[in-house]
Design an enzyme around this catalytic site. Structure first.
Site, PDB file in Angstrom:
ATOM      1  N   GLY A 165       1.034  -1.299   0.118  1.00 45.08           N
ATOM      2  CA  GLY A 165      -0.666  -0.222   0.023  1.00 45.08           C
ATOM      3  C   GLY A 165       0.757   1.020  -0.025  1.00 45.08           C
ATOM      4  N   SER A 166      -0.135   2.317   0.224  1.00 40.02           N
ATOM      5  CA  SER A 166       0.589   3.910   0.187  1.00 40.02           C
ATOM      6  C   SER A 166       2.280   3.871   1.230  1.00 40.02           C
ATOM      7  CB  SER A 166      -0.070   4.456   1.567  1.00 40.02           C
ATOM      8  OG  SER A 166       0.402   5.839   1.211  1.00 40.02           O
ATOM      9  N   THR A 167       2.253   4.982   0.383  1.00 31.91           N
ATOM     10  CA  THR A 167       3.754   5.374   0.444  1.00 31.91           C
ATOM     11  C   THR A 167       3.123   6.689   2.015  1.00 31.91           C
ATOM     12  OG1 THR A 167       3.607   8.018  -1.251  1.00 31.91           O
ATOM     13  CG2 THR A 167       4.937   5.378  -1.360  1.00 31.91           C
ATOM     14  N   PHE A 168       2.513   6.612   2.477  1.00 28.48           N
ATOM     15  CA  PHE A 168       2.672   7.525   3.658  1.00 28.48           C
ATOM     16  C   PHE A 168       2.651   6.611   5.103  1.00 28.48           C
ATOM     17  CE2 PHE A 168      -0.115  11.472   4.507  1.00 28.48           C
ATOM     18  CZ  PHE A 168       0.107  12.190   3.162  1.00 28.48           C
ATOM     19  N   THR A 169       2.966   5.247   4.459  1.00 26.43           N
ATOM     20  CA  THR A 169       3.319   3.716   5.208  1.00 26.43           C
ATOM     21  C   THR A 169       4.535   4.492   6.355  1.00 26.43           C
ATOM     22  OG1 THR A 169       2.872   2.580   4.104  1.00 26.43           O
ATOM     23  CG2 THR A 169       4.015   1.570   5.918  1.00 26.43           C
TER      24      THR A 169
END
Lengths: 391, 147
Positions: free
Chosen positions: B69-73
């Protein structure tokens, strides 16, 4: 460091690590060095551009703001063209502002660092278009996908904050998708379906492939199809790079992209796509297009369908800001407003995660949005148009 | 006593109860929902697509394949650590850049260390079970099942 081989750093990099150019760069370079060491990078390399995903000023992201504050205080500037993800909400009301109480600080500070205020995850539409083979350091999983797969540029899946460290230093550790050997095909994907929609295809491929490099047998598709498929693949999986036989630049033919037999061959069937595409007919209460942001081509194609119609459900188009500005005076744009379509540039994922009160079930043709939003259903573009009132 | 050797990426030695899943975790999806805003719920995993839906990751020795998933991880992991609701240690089959980033950012910028190991054992999720008492040594890269 803990069994990871230390990287070979230049004398300039060593000077920065020792604090010779201030604390912000020291910590930024230390972060990049630890990051590189964890993945066997031998050195840091220069980047051609950066893209930042951290565009939401939510009150929680305190360490991010401390990092930015330090960088601004020390008068630092980004070393390369650096674009930025969308604004979370366009017309924030009172509660939105409480949640996003650092939005102004964030935008102003990033501006002072020299970040390009394009405010879109589709930064590659015009503002940030890297050449094939160029090394970049991007965050935003959907943009990383596109840059690697469709543009043939080279980036890893960089995290928020790591992206800013790279932009400020102009460097990234040399590992992962920067290396030829990691860009080769690993898994072969066959699609056995008459009706293909790219976001659901991406959703399924991401889930099955997880972090390997899939090569899809030839499909007729547009650039925007690839954008939308890749975004879904990067949400349901960790795919940073895919190839399509005869379509993407590194895979003119299967024999060009596979060094040996595929590790696995996966067939996606019509039944699997159908199970994703089906939803309870009474469920949708609003319709959202544009995750990733709509390009001008998509705005026009989908927008055309609303000629002479009126929306049946609240309908949103989330569009690249520059595109929205350029199309504002057009007859099509006016027509959409009259049809009742709400044209915005906000991030639908942020907006409908933050806005909890009076939540409505969203029908979307975005595989990515469907993954992240709890109250959402996935439907094809045709389904979305039909439920919206344009079918 | 079962013991596994792999690669330590963030050091430190802790003991705790394992929470194991064979399905990759989308930590942005799981830890960025409205309920996660409450500190007491900051570590609760709210991804409806996953078997660990509504499980509290706090204080557990978390064992899973990798993140998706997201690069916000990276930032989500970092802030969960800052808020004191992160797992006690993290063990993955494959260390992915986004998860590693979060833990490295925490080590450099907070600074706070959450032991993080990569154990590329194909049968990991049968050998360590949810509820096992586990000792983790991030410097040596060793995991021991105590009971």
């Amino acid at each position: 460091m803990l069994g990871n081989k230390a990287m070979k750093l230049s004398s300039e990099e060593k000077e920065i690590l020792e604090g010779g150019r201030g604390k912000a760069l020291q910590l930024a370079l230390r972060t990049l060095a630890r990051y590189g060491e964890a993945f066997g990078a031998e050195r840091l390399v220069e980047i051609q551009s950066a893209h930042l995903a951290g565009s939401f000023g939510a009150f929680l992201y305190r360490t991010y703001y401390a990092m930015i504050r330090l960088m601004v205080e020390e008068g630092l500037k980004v070393q390369v063209t650096t674009t930025l993800n969308p604004r979370p909400i366009e017309n924030p009301h009172f509660i939105d502002r409480l949640m996003l109480n650092h939005q102004e600080f964030l935008e102003q500070s990033l501006g002072r660092l020299g970040v390009t205020p394009n405010y879109s995850c589709v930064c590659y539409d015009r503002e940030n278009l890297p050449a094939a083979g160029s090394i970049i350091a991007w965050a935003e999983s959907s943009a990383v996908q596109f840059a690697n797969s469709v543009l043939g540029a080279r980036t890893n899946r960089n995290s928020v904050m790591i992206d800013l460290c790279s932009a400020l230093t102009g460097k990234t550790p040399e590992f992962g998708y920067l290396l030829d050997k990691n860009r080769r095909g690993q898994v072969l994907i066959k699609v056995q379906a008459k009706r293909i929609d790219f976001p659901s295809l991406g959703f399924l491929i991401g889930k099955k492939v997880v972090n390997r490099v899939p090569v899809i047998e030839h499909l007729e598709c547009s650039r925007d199809d690839l954008k939308n498929m890749g975004a879904a693949m990067a949400a349901s999986g960790a795919v940073a790079l895919f190839h399509i036989e005869g379509v993407t630049p590194e895979a003119p033919g299967l024999k060009d992209i596979f060094d040996r037999e595929p590790l696995q061959t996966i067939t996606i069937t019509e039944a699997e796509l159908n199970s994703l595409r089906s939803f309870e007919k009474n469920a949708p209460e609003m319709v959202v297009f544009g995750c990733p942001h709509l390009t001008a081509a998509e705005f026009n194609t989908i927008g055309e369908r609303y000629r002479g119609k009126k929306v049946k459900l609240p309908t949103y188009f989330c569009v690249i800001p520059r595109v929205k500005q350029e199309l504002q005076g057009t007859e099509l744009y006016q027509g959409l407003i009259e049809a009742g379509v709400r044209i915005t540039s906000q991030c639908p994922l942020a907006t409908w995660t933050i806005r909890i009160l009076g939540r409505k079930t969203i029908l979307t043709n975005s595989g990515k949005l469907y993954y992240y939003l709890d109250k959402s259903e996935y439907g094809t573009t045709e389904d979305c148009l039909r439920f919206s009132g344009a079918g | 006593m079962k013991e596994f050797k792999g690669r330590g990426i963030i050091g430190g030695r802790v003991q705790g109860k394992a929470l194991v899943t064979a399905h990759p975790l989308n930590l942005t999806s799981g830890l960025s929902k409205p309920l996660n805003l409450f500190n007491r719920l900051a570590g609760v995993y709210y991804d409806r697509h996953h078997e660990l839906y509504k499980q509290d990751l706090f204080d557990r020795i978390l064992v899973f394949p990798q993140t998706i998933g997201s690069t916000f991880t990276g930032m989500v992991v970092l802030e969960t650590i800052r808020r004191g609701r992160a797992p006690k240690a993290i063990i993955v089959q494959s260390a992915d850049p986004l998860l590693a980033s979060g833990l490295i950012l925490a080590e450099v910028w907070l600074p706070r260390k959450v032991p993080f190991l990569e154990i590329p054992e194909p049968d990991l999720f049968n050998l360590i079970r949810t509820g096992d008492l586990v000792e983790v040594d991030g410097d040596a890269g060793v995991v021991k099942i105590l009971g």
